[in-house]
Each structure stands twice: as structure tokens, then as C-alpha cells.
Design an enzyme around this catalytic site. Structure first.
Site, PDB file in Angstrom:
ATOM      1  N   LYS A   1       7.609  67.395 -24.588  1.00  0.00           N
ATOM      2  CA  LYS A   1       7.582  68.226 -25.788  1.00  0.00           C
ATOM      3  C   LYS A   1       8.353  67.558 -26.929  1.00  0.00           C
ATOM      4  O   LYS A   1       9.438  67.031 -26.716  1.00  0.00           O
ATOM      5  CB  LYS A   1       8.230  69.586 -25.496  1.00  0.00           C
ATOM      6  CG  LYS A   1       7.516  70.365 -24.411  1.00  0.00           C
ATOM      7  CD  LYS A   1       8.282  71.626 -24.041  1.00  0.00           C
ATOM      8  CE  LYS A   1       9.607  71.334 -23.381  1.00  0.00           C
ATOM      9  NZ  LYS A   1      10.247  72.534 -22.801  1.00  0.00           N
TER      10      LYS A   1
ATOM     11  N   THR B   1      15.495  78.077 -33.445  1.00  0.00           N
ATOM     12  CA  THR B   1      14.827  79.079 -32.615  1.00  0.00           C
ATOM     13  C   THR B   1      15.277  78.845 -31.181  1.00  0.00           C
ATOM     14  O   THR B   1      15.593  77.723 -30.812  1.00  0.00           O
ATOM     15  CB  THR B   1      13.295  78.878 -32.626  1.00  0.00           C
ATOM     16  OG1 THR B   1      12.943  77.943 -33.604  1.00  0.00           O
ATOM     17  CG2 THR B   1      12.576  80.163 -32.860  1.00  0.00           C
TER      18      THR B   1
ATOM     19  N   GLY C   1      14.362  79.832 -26.847  1.00  0.00           N
ATOM     20  CA  GLY C   1      13.353  80.389 -25.959  1.00  0.00           C
ATOM     21  C   GLY C   1      11.981  79.751 -26.147  1.00  0.00           C
ATOM     22  O   GLY C   1      11.002  80.179 -25.536  1.00  0.00           O
ATOM     23  N   THR C   2      11.913  78.686 -26.953  1.00  0.00           N
ATOM     24  CA  THR C   2      10.600  78.071 -27.213  1.00  0.00           C
ATOM     25  C   THR C   2      10.040  77.410 -25.945  1.00  0.00           C
ATOM     26  O   THR C   2       8.884  77.614 -25.592  1.00  0.00           O
ATOM     27  CB  THR C   2      10.685  77.026 -28.342  1.00  0.00           C
ATOM     28  OG1 THR C   2      11.719  76.089 -28.023  1.00  0.00           O
ATOM     29  CG2 THR C   2      10.992  77.654 -29.666  1.00  0.00           C
ATOM     30  N   GLY C   3      10.900  76.656 -25.248  1.00  0.00           N
ATOM     31  CA  GLY C   3      10.441  75.970 -24.028  1.00  0.00           C
ATOM     32  C   GLY C   3      10.096  76.964 -22.930  1.00  0.00           C
ATOM     33  O   GLY C   3       9.119  76.769 -22.184  1.00  0.00           O
ATOM     34  N   CYS C   4      10.897  78.034 -22.817  1.00  0.00           N
ATOM     35  CA  CYS C   4      10.633  79.072 -21.806  1.00  0.00           C
ATOM     36  C   CYS C   4       9.274  79.716 -22.084  1.00  0.00           C
ATOM     37  O   CYS C   4       8.447  79.895 -21.177  1.00  0.00           O
ATOM     38  CB  CYS C   4      11.708  80.163 -21.839  1.00  0.00           C
ATOM     39  SG  CYS C   4      13.386  79.539 -21.635  1.00  0.00           S
TER      40      CYS C   4
END
Ligand SMILES: Nc1ncnc2c1ncn2[C@@H]1O[C@H](COP(=O)(O)OP(=O)(O)O)[C@@H](O)[C@H]1O
Ligand SMILES: Cc1ncc(COP(=O)(O)O)c(N)n1
Length: 272
Positions: free
Chosen positions: A176, A210, A212-215
Site C-alpha cells: 500500500k 486519517t 483505520g485506513t489499512g484495517c
């Protein structure tokens, strides 16, 4: 009649609801799948930081996994924060025992706020035990650097990292690009299936931090795989979903903004 697929997240709890188990279950709900959870650790966390972690014992993690797999068909599994060696070993053993399918591994290491969510001494165990079980592994740039020992500065480096991680045994690697402004206009992720590279690009959203993007992304990939999509389609649709979730991130506290899991659904329902 079974109308929904059952998808499991094995991850840590984020008390502020932006990452971990809470982000995963919201993502599952937004995808029309039935969400289930195995909690590996409880974090005291908010938008500004992580303040304490209580690891769940390996025995209770095993019991949670058994309770689910002994009773319920599991269409896909997302793995997030695994904290320490004992946790990794029991998860790997149980997923092998139950021959779990469609495993998406987000090799969570350090939170956006800088807290170590994986004991650095357990990094090699994570690579050795969990990577070979994964259909898709989704490292961010710092995680890909830890897994490979490379320094990643551009797309060519991302490709090399993807090749090296692929050699460790997962079915597909998604490196990512959120942490790498190779292209200041776009956030580009690189998907490698062992033969071909696919590039997933979205307009880079210039906003406050931000979290929690990877989750959210890895949970969406698991939901899509569980619904029967192939890997490129599952990852492409998950990337579209996370982009909207980041664009509409919520200001709930003084720090990083959590992604908005229900923006499109609420919009369609006339709720916002
Ligand atoms: N500013 C941004 N604009 C658009 N997409 C982003 C941005 N930051 C991260 N992403 C995307 O969010 C997803 C999660 O990536 P990343 O933030 O690198 O992972 P992690 O949360 O594990 O650190 C990726 O698809 C990435 O491209
Ligand atoms: C329980 C838990 N799991 C994962 C993350 C990583 O998310 P982020 O990198 O967005 O802080 C987190 N902060 N907390």
C-alpha cells in the site's frame, strides 16, 4: 436459508472505534456480510494515541476461534493486530487445523499514532507463521520495509518488496502506498500475484491524518473474497471503498480522523 456470508476478523479492539475490530465489523456491515470477531488484545486508544494494551491469553484466543469454526462456516478471515509471539502461534495453528480459506493478513506493526502494536521481536514469527497462510497480505510501506529489509522510495522499490514478500509464501501481495508520496496527486497500491503487477491508483486526499485506513481496506478485501470475488476484483473494489471512506473521514476527536464506513449507504438512504 443462508443469505449472507460469514466473515471473521481476528484483531485488536480500538476503544475509539476507528481501527481494529470496530473498523472491521463496520466494514463487514457495509458490505452486507455477517461479521464475527476474535479479539487478540484490548487497546485503550483514541484519535490521539494508544495508552494501554491488554493482551488476551493464547488459551482464550484459541477458544474464540474454536467456538466459531466448530459451529459456523467461515467464508473469509481478516487478521489484523496480533501483538505477540504466543498470539501468532495459536492463530496460525488454529487456522491450519480448520483449513481456513480466503485469509487476508494486514501485518499491523505500528499505529498511525506511533505505538508498537506488534512486539518487534515477533516480526519474524509473523512472517514465518502467518504469511504462508494468507491469500492476500497488505503491508504498508514501513511494514514492507521491515518484512524485506529494503528501503522503499518509489514504485520500483514497491515492486521489489512485493516480489520478496511473495517469496515468503502468500498467494498475493498488496503493497500500500499511503505512506509514500511517489506521486503527490495519487495514492498508488501495487498488487503482485507472483506473475503480474496491477497498479491501483486513487486521487490522494490531502486531509488531516486519517486512521483505520489499512484495517478498513483489508476487511473490505476479506468481505469481497468471502462473497466470491477473485483477488484482483476484491482488491479493486476494496480500494474504491476505502477511498470514499477516507474522503469522508469523520472529525470525532482532536486527532486522526476515522474513516466513514457507511458514507455511500447513508447517502443512498437520504440520511446525509
Ligand atoms: N491520503 C490518502 N489519499 C487516498 N488514499 C489513501 C491516502 N492515504 C492512504 N490511502 C489509501 O488507504 C489504504 C491504506 O493505506 P495505508 O494508509 O498506506 O495503510 P495503513 O493504514 O496500513 O498505514 C491504501 O489503499 C492507500 O492507498
Ligand atoms: C486495535 C488496532 N488495530 C490496528 C490499528 C492500526 O490502525 P492505524 O494504523 O490506522 O492506527 C490500531 N490503531 N489499533
Amino acid at each position: 436459508m443462508q443469505t449472507m456470508k460469514n466473515i471473521l476478523t481476528i484483531a485488536g479492539s480500538d476503544s475509539s472505534g476507528g481501527a481494529g475490530i470496530q473498523a472491521d465489523l463496520k466494514t463487514f456491515a457495509a458490505h452486507g456480510v455477517f461479521g464475527m470477531s476474535v479479539i487478540t488484545a484490548v487497546t485503550a486508544q483514541n484519535t490521539q494515541g494508544v495508552f494501554a494494551v491488554q493482551d488476551i491469553t493464547a488459551d482464550v484466543i484459541a477458544k474464540q476461534i474454536e467456538a466459531i469454526f466448530d459451529d459456523i462456516p467461515v467464508a473469509a478471515v481478516k487478521i489484523g493486530m496480533v501483538s505477540r509471539m504466543e498470539t501468532i502461534q495459536i492463530i496460525a495453528a488454529k487456522l491450519r487445523q480448520y483449513q481456513a480459506v480466503n485469509i487476508v493478513l494486514d501485518p499491523v506493526m505500528v499505529s498511525t499514532s506511533g505505538y508498537h502494536l506488534l512486539n518487534p521481536a515477533a516480526q519474524a514469527i509473523l512472517a514465518g507463521e502467518l504469511l504462508p497462510l494468507a491469500a492476500v497480505v497488505t503491508p504498508n510501506i514501513p511494514e514492507a520495509e521491515v518484512l524485506t529489509g529494503l528501503t522503499i522510495n518509489n514504485l520500483t522499490d514497491m515492486e521489489e518488496a512485493a516480489r520478496r514478500i511473495y517469496a515468503m509464501g502468500p498467494g498475493n501481495v498488496l503493497v500500500k502506498g499511503g505512506h509514500l508520496a511517489v506521486d503527490p496527486e495519487n495514492s498508488i497500491d501495487v498488487l503482485f500475484d507472483g506473475v503480474n503487477f496491477h497498479y491501483l491508483s486513487a486521487q490522494r486526499i490531502a486531509a488531516k491524518k486519517t486512521h483505520g485506513t489499512g484495517c478498513t481496506l483489508s476487511a473490505a478485501i476479506a468481505a469481497n473474497l468471502g462473497k466470491g470475488l477473485n483477488v484482483p476484483a476484491a482488491v479493486t473494489q476494496a480500494k474504491e471503498y476505502v477511498t470514499v471512506a477516507i474522503e469522508n473521514a469523520l472529525t470525532i476527536g482532536k486527532g486522526a480522523r476515522p474513516t466513514h464506513h457507511f458514507y455511500t449507504l447513508y447517502k443512498q438512504a437520504g440520511m446525509i
